[in-house]
Design an enzyme around this catalytic site. Structure first.
Site, PDB file in Angstrom:
ATOM      1  N   LYS A   1      39.950  31.338  42.518  1.00  0.00           N
ATOM      2  CA  LYS A   1      39.241  30.614  43.282  1.00  0.00           C
ATOM      3  C   LYS A   1      40.116  30.067  44.582  1.00  0.00           C
ATOM      4  O   LYS A   1      40.472  28.866  44.632  1.00  0.00           O
ATOM      5  CB  LYS A   1      38.688  29.452  42.577  1.00  0.00           C
ATOM      6  CG  LYS A   1      37.552  28.573  42.952  1.00  0.00           C
ATOM      7  CD  LYS A   1      37.083  27.714  41.904  1.00  0.00           C
ATOM      8  CE  LYS A   1      35.960  26.655  42.552  1.00  0.00           C
ATOM      9  NZ  LYS A   1      35.439  25.588  41.496  1.00  0.00           N
TER      10      LYS A   1
ATOM     11  N   GLU B   1      36.801  29.172  33.818  1.00  0.00           N
ATOM     12  CA  GLU B   1      36.809  29.737  32.615  1.00  0.00           C
ATOM     13  C   GLU B   1      35.771  30.539  31.776  1.00  0.00           C
ATOM     14  O   GLU B   1      35.842  31.443  31.283  1.00  0.00           O
ATOM     15  CB  GLU B   1      37.395  28.590  31.427  1.00  0.00           C
ATOM     16  CG  GLU B   1      38.674  28.153  32.011  1.00  0.00           C
ATOM     17  CD  GLU B   1      38.765  26.788  33.113  1.00  0.00           C
ATOM     18  OE1 GLU B   1      39.830  26.261  33.105  1.00  0.00           O
ATOM     19  OE2 GLU B   1      37.552  26.865  33.549  1.00  0.00           O
TER      20      GLU B   1
ATOM     21  N   GLU C   1      29.937  22.698  45.889  1.00  0.00           N
ATOM     22  CA  GLU C   1      30.058  24.011  45.507  1.00  0.00           C
ATOM     23  C   GLU C   1      28.958  24.886  44.893  1.00  0.00           C
ATOM     24  O   GLU C   1      28.808  25.727  45.344  1.00  0.00           O
ATOM     25  CB  GLU C   1      31.112  23.984  44.214  1.00  0.00           C
ATOM     26  CG  GLU C   1      32.478  23.491  44.617  1.00  0.00           C
ATOM     27  CD  GLU C   1      33.571  23.369  43.448  1.00  0.00           C
ATOM     28  OE1 GLU C   1      34.460  23.908  43.401  1.00  0.00           O
ATOM     29  OE2 GLU C   1      33.102  22.624  42.446  1.00  0.00           O
TER      30      GLU C   1
ATOM     31  N   TYR D   1      34.546  52.820  36.630  1.00  0.00           N
ATOM     32  CA  TYR D   1      34.995  51.668  36.981  1.00  0.00           C
ATOM     33  C   TYR D   1      34.214  51.052  38.269  1.00  0.00           C
ATOM     34  O   TYR D   1      34.000  49.988  38.444  1.00  0.00           O
ATOM     35  CB  TYR D   1      36.419  51.755  37.546  1.00  0.00           C
ATOM     36  CG  TYR D   1      36.888  52.819  38.267  1.00  0.00           C
ATOM     37  CD1 TYR D   1      36.562  52.880  39.949  1.00  0.00           C
ATOM     38  CD2 TYR D   1      37.749  54.002  37.908  1.00  0.00           C
ATOM     39  CE1 TYR D   1      37.003  54.038  40.562  1.00  0.00           C
ATOM     40  CE2 TYR D   1      38.008  55.045  38.449  1.00  0.00           C
ATOM     41  CZ  TYR D   1      37.816  55.317  39.713  1.00  0.00           C
ATOM     42  OH  TYR D   1      38.252  56.090  40.704  1.00  0.00           O
TER      43      TYR D   1
END
Length: 119
Positions: free
Chosen positions: A98, A73, A21, A53
């Site tokens: 993910k 997290e 990863e 934004y």
């Protein structure tokens, strides 16, 4: 409190606990809901009195593309803190997707959703 939402922000990051990863990276998708009072901006039709934004989107992508972390997290927390730096943003909901997580069974998505408020 009013809401400004950004959905489906995509960026390539190298987050995760497995070496592949970190080496190969993968696409992460982020949804945001920013809580703020939009009345001053609406009354004066003034961008300076609300959250831009487009800038928030660029900053979120930079966080995802930035320093790798083990956990989504942690990534969600970093995104939330970046959003709360904008004047007027009182709270933020962050959902990090993910979709290519290294799971050995069929699945559609993995998400972590957090809510953070200005203290």
């Amino acid at each position: 409190m009013d809401r400004v939402a950004l959905r489906g922000l995509r960026a390539r990051g190298h987050h995760g606990v497995f070496p592949e990863e970190r080496e190969e990276g993968q696409t992460f998708v982020v949804d945001l809901v920013l809580g703020l009072d939009t009345r001053p901006a609406a009354a004066d039709d003034d961008l300076a009195k609300t959250v831009h934004y487009g800038i928030v989107a660029e900053e979120v992508v930079a966080v995802v593309e930035g320093e790798p972390v083990n956990l989504i997290e942690t990534l969600a927390e970093r995104i939330a803190q970046a959003c709360l730096k904008h004047e007027g943003v009182q709270e933020v909901d962050v959902c990090v997707h993910k979709p290519n997580a290294p799971i050995t069974v069929p699945f559609d998505d993995v998400t972590v959703t957090i809510t953070r408020r200005r203290v």
